[in-house]
Design an enzyme around this catalytic site. Structure first.
Site, PDB file in Angstrom:
ATOM      1  N   HIS A  49      -3.349  -5.286   1.564  1.00 25.77           N
ATOM      2  CA  HIS A  49      -1.957  -5.162   3.171  1.00 25.77           C
ATOM      3  C   HIS A  49      -2.574  -6.796   3.767  1.00 25.77           C
ATOM      4  O   HIS A  49      -3.424  -7.512   4.332  1.00 25.77           O
ATOM      5  CB  HIS A  49      -3.594  -4.650   4.432  1.00 25.77           C
ATOM      6  CG  HIS A  49      -2.805  -3.335   4.138  1.00 25.77           C
ATOM      7  ND1 HIS A  49      -1.934  -2.560   4.617  1.00 25.77           N
ATOM      8  CD2 HIS A  49      -3.934  -2.168   3.320  1.00 25.77           C
ATOM      9  CE1 HIS A  49      -2.035  -0.909   4.114  1.00 25.77           C
ATOM     10  NE2 HIS A  49      -2.962  -1.115   3.886  1.00 25.77           N
ATOM     11  N   CYS A 104       0.646  -1.350   0.246  1.00 25.30           N
ATOM     12  CA  CYS A 104      -0.057  -0.300   0.130  1.00 25.30           C
ATOM     13  C   CYS A 104       1.461   1.252  -0.044  1.00 25.30           C
ATOM     14  O   CYS A 104       1.639   1.303  -1.351  1.00 25.30           O
ATOM     15  CB  CYS A 104      -1.468   0.088   1.030  1.00 25.30           C
ATOM     16  SG  CYS A 104      -2.287   0.925   0.729  1.00 25.30           S
ATOM     17  N   GLU A 121      -0.849  -8.415   5.531  1.00 28.91           N
ATOM     18  CA  GLU A 121      -0.773  -8.725   7.058  1.00 28.91           C
ATOM     19  C   GLU A 121      -1.522  -8.590   7.906  1.00 28.91           C
ATOM     20  O   GLU A 121      -1.537  -8.893   8.970  1.00 28.91           O
ATOM     21  CB  GLU A 121       0.178  -7.839   7.621  1.00 28.91           C
ATOM     22  CG  GLU A 121       0.165  -6.115   7.775  1.00 28.91           C
ATOM     23  CD  GLU A 121      -0.377  -5.747   6.397  1.00 28.91           C
ATOM     24  OE1 GLU A 121      -0.137  -5.846   4.766  1.00 28.91           O
ATOM     25  OE2 GLU A 121       0.014  -4.424   6.555  1.00 28.91           O
TER      26      GLU A 121
HETATM   27  N1  GLN Z   1      -3.620   6.351   0.832  1.00 29.16           N
HETATM   28  C1  GLN Z   1      -2.159   6.067   1.521  1.00 29.16           C
HETATM   29  C2  GLN Z   1      -1.262   7.092   0.771  1.00 29.16           C
HETATM   30  O1  GLN Z   1      -1.422   7.694   0.178  1.00 29.16           O
HETATM   31  C3  GLN Z   1      -1.829   5.102   1.574  1.00 29.16           C
HETATM   32  C4  GLN Z   1      -2.899   3.754   2.460  1.00 29.16           C
HETATM   33  C5  GLN Z   1      -2.197   2.073   2.597  1.00 29.16           C
HETATM   34  O2  GLN Z   1      -1.507   2.704   2.667  1.00 29.16           O
HETATM   35  N2  GLN Z   1      -3.451   2.255   3.295  1.00 29.16           N
HETATM   36  O3  GLN Z   1      -0.084   6.730   1.500  1.00 29.16           O
END
Ligand code: GLN
Length: 198
Positions: A172, A78, A174
């Site tokens: 994610h 992410c 994890e």
């Molecule tokens: N939207 C977040 C960002 O731009 C990422 C979101 C996340 O890691 N769950 O960093």
């Protein structure tokens, strides 16, 4: 193999638990001396601009960038995917990444449709079992370079990609207790990459 999880912000503990389940040494890292000693790195989810800014405050931004450029195996989930991207769309003004993966990502890409969702996705790890993927204000990949392999997509947007030394997922793993993505990183990305430089 000693794997560091960058512990500036985000879901560090969950990544450490997933890595330990893959039979490697896993430690939280935030100081240069710790980052110099690891064989591979995980960049957790969280908020990519905050993590990049904190890396500068802690004086480890350039070290991480250099180690990734030098071929240290790395997995970003992410926000971690955003931090590995060569180019970020819908970035905050001045937002920096470590780079290392020849991809263009769009931040909060699914966010315009729906903030968070879960989906069973096919992941090209050789098994036929779909993976439960949790997306939280997730990016997607808009463009990939020639060296990039797409491992999973949602609505034809890549959400898992890899190069020879780096893996990134929009979601994610994890958070689900399914350690297949971490295992894939250790066995299919990090181990072969580390063997090669021995
Ligand atoms: N939207 C977040 C960002 O731009 C990422 C979101 C996340 O890691 N769950 O960093």
């Amino acid at each position: 193999m000693k794997v560091g999880v960058l512990a500036l912000q985000g879901d560090v503990r969950e990544h450490i638990a997933s890595l330990l389940a893959c039979d490697v040494e896993a430690v939280a890292v935030r100081r240069a001396i710790e980052i110099e000693k690891i064989d591979a790195l995980v960049l957790p989810g969280g908020e990519s601009t905050t993590i990049a800014q904190l890396a500068e405050v802690f004086g480890i931004y350039q070290l991480i960038k250099d180690r990734i450029a030098g071929g240290m195996p790395v997995y970003g989930s992410c926000a971690g995917m955003i931090l590995l991207a060569q180019e970020i769309l819908d970035a905050k003004v001045g937002q920096k990444s470590f780079g290392g993966l020849d991809i263009t990502v769009r931040r909060n890409a699914f966010g315009r449709q729906v903030d968070s969702f879960e989906s069973d996705i096919d992941f090209s790890d050789g098994s036929n079992d779909p993976i439960r993927a949790v997306f939280i204000r997730a990016p997607w990949v808009e463009k990939v370079g020639d060296s990039i392999k797409i491992l999973a997509s949602v609505n034809s947007h890549p959400v898992a990609v890899r190069s020879e030394t780096a893996l990134a997922t929009s979601f994610h793993p994890e958070l689900t207790g399914d350690n297949r993505i971490h295992r894939y990183f250790i066995e299919q990305v990090a181990r072969p990459a580390l063997e090669k430089v021995k």
